[in-house]
Design an enzyme around this catalytic site. Sequence first.
Site, mmCIF file in Angstrom:
data_model
loop_
_atom_site.group_PDB
_atom_site.id
_atom_site.type_symbol
_atom_site.label_atom_id
_atom_site.label_comp_id
_atom_site.label_asym_id
_atom_site.label_seq_id
_atom_site.Cartn_x
_atom_site.Cartn_y
_atom_site.Cartn_z
ATOM 1 C CE LYS A 97 -14.534 21.842 11.886
ATOM 2 N NZ LYS A 97 -15.137 21.705 10.546
ATOM 3 C CE1 TYR A 141 -28.283 29.843 42.836
ATOM 4 C CE2 TYR A 141 -27.082 28.848 41.004
ATOM 5 C CZ TYR A 141 -27.110 29.691 42.112
ATOM 6 O OH TYR A 141 -25.986 30.361 42.470
HETATM 7 C C1 LIG Z 1 -15.135 20.363 10.075
HETATM 8 C C2 LIG Z 1 -14.867 20.016 8.651
HETATM 9 C C3 LIG Z 1 -14.288 18.777 8.312
HETATM 10 C C4 LIG Z 1 -14.094 17.658 9.306
HETATM 11 O O1 LIG Z 1 -15.305 16.952 9.458
HETATM 12 P P1 LIG Z 1 -15.417 15.676 10.437
HETATM 13 O O2 LIG Z 1 -16.802 15.194 10.253
HETATM 14 O O3 LIG Z 1 -15.153 16.183 11.801
HETATM 15 O O4 LIG Z 1 -14.370 14.705 9.986
HETATM 16 C C5 LIG Z 1 -13.910 18.592 6.990
HETATM 17 N N1 LIG Z 1 -14.122 19.556 6.059
HETATM 18 C C6 LIG Z 1 -14.710 20.726 6.348
HETATM 19 C C7 LIG Z 1 -14.945 21.728 5.263
HETATM 20 C C8 LIG Z 1 -15.119 20.992 7.647
HETATM 21 O O5 LIG Z 1 -15.733 22.157 7.930
#
Ligand SMILES: *Cc1c(COP(=O)(O)O)cnc(C)c1O
Length: 368
Positions: free
Chosen positions: A38, A264
């Site tokens: 993601k 700035y």
């Molecule tokens: C983002 C996510 C993961 C991965 O988690 P990590 O800590 O990055 O390994 C697994 N399951 C769900 C439901 C997530 O939202």
Amino acid sequence: MPKAQETLLEIDLKALKHNFEHLKSKIKNNTKFLAVVKAFGYGSDACEIASYLQVLGADYFAVAYISEGVALREAGITKPILVLHPQVVNLKTLIKHSLEPSLYNMKVLKEFVKIATAEKQNDYPVHIKFNTGLNRLGFGEDDIDNIISEIKQTTAVKITSVFSHLAASEDLNEKEFTLNQIASFNIISKKIIDKLAYKPMLHMCNTSGILNYPEAHFDMVRGGIGLYGFGNSDKENKNLIPIATLKTVISQIHVIEKGESVGYNRAFKSNSFLKTATLPIGHADGIGRQYGNGNGFVTIKGQQAPIVGNVCMDMIMVNITDINCEEGDEVIVFGQDSTAERLAETTNTISYELITSISQRVKRLLIK
Ligand SMILES: *Cc1c(COP(=O)(O)O)cnc(C)c1O
């Protein structure tokens, strides 16, 4: 590796392979591995990461939103893709691209069954998510009867998996809480399986779950941050390699006399002679203003150069008074030695936030 001549995010595929193999070594041979890609592969490049992991043998992928899954399909990913947080308005698109929804409440379940039926689907794979303590998304145990009756009324969908998500798998002070989540998930999944004529896959572990709770690996694990090289502890970090290195270059060097200011709002006022380097990276690239005024730093010729004054949209100025460097020299913002986790800590945030913030303006360069 050639020296950077502009701001670049280098993605080291050898490091990705190392991390994938390390996480795989923690699970049984018959446990599936779902790679979480993601948010552009945690800010790297989701399509390149997924393509390579598909070759290496990842069994499943996950994204947060439907559009992210569509991008993976368009890049040639053929393995199943779980969409963790599908929005009802896009469910037809999800079906069109053979993406698999996480269904987390009655509203989404009913809506999906309606759309899958209208699209003349049969046994469309869906994943039922349960809340066991995170209190973010998910059905409760008392929804089981309603879920089963809804599912039994249709042939349009079939439950491919039942899953949950741990709230504090990286925090061993919360071990009792985590063990309770695992126990609730065991109860819920048994109840569901008793009522179905088939056995869906079960999964619960993110990266820290994989590393800390082998008893909760079930049929599949969902690895995210570990693939990108972070283990949420000093001990686990030693076994992983950050895949992304954010590099830039020195555009210009300035000599600042006592009493002059930098940047700035004149946020920095010098009380002695100093030298600064201006770098072509700013808050629009993902280095937020909180890193300014001495909090964050970059590395030049192996030495730390703190950010001077406010972070601009497209630039930062860093203190190079004691560093022997020139215009055009390479600068490391974070990488395998001075890590994103270390830089994130300077502003009390976590590796996840910093790496996913690197904006799409920054060119990605794959190192094979
Ligand atoms: C983002 C996510 C993961 C991965 O988690 P990590 O800590 O990055 O390994 C697994 N399951 C769900 C439901 C997530 O939202």
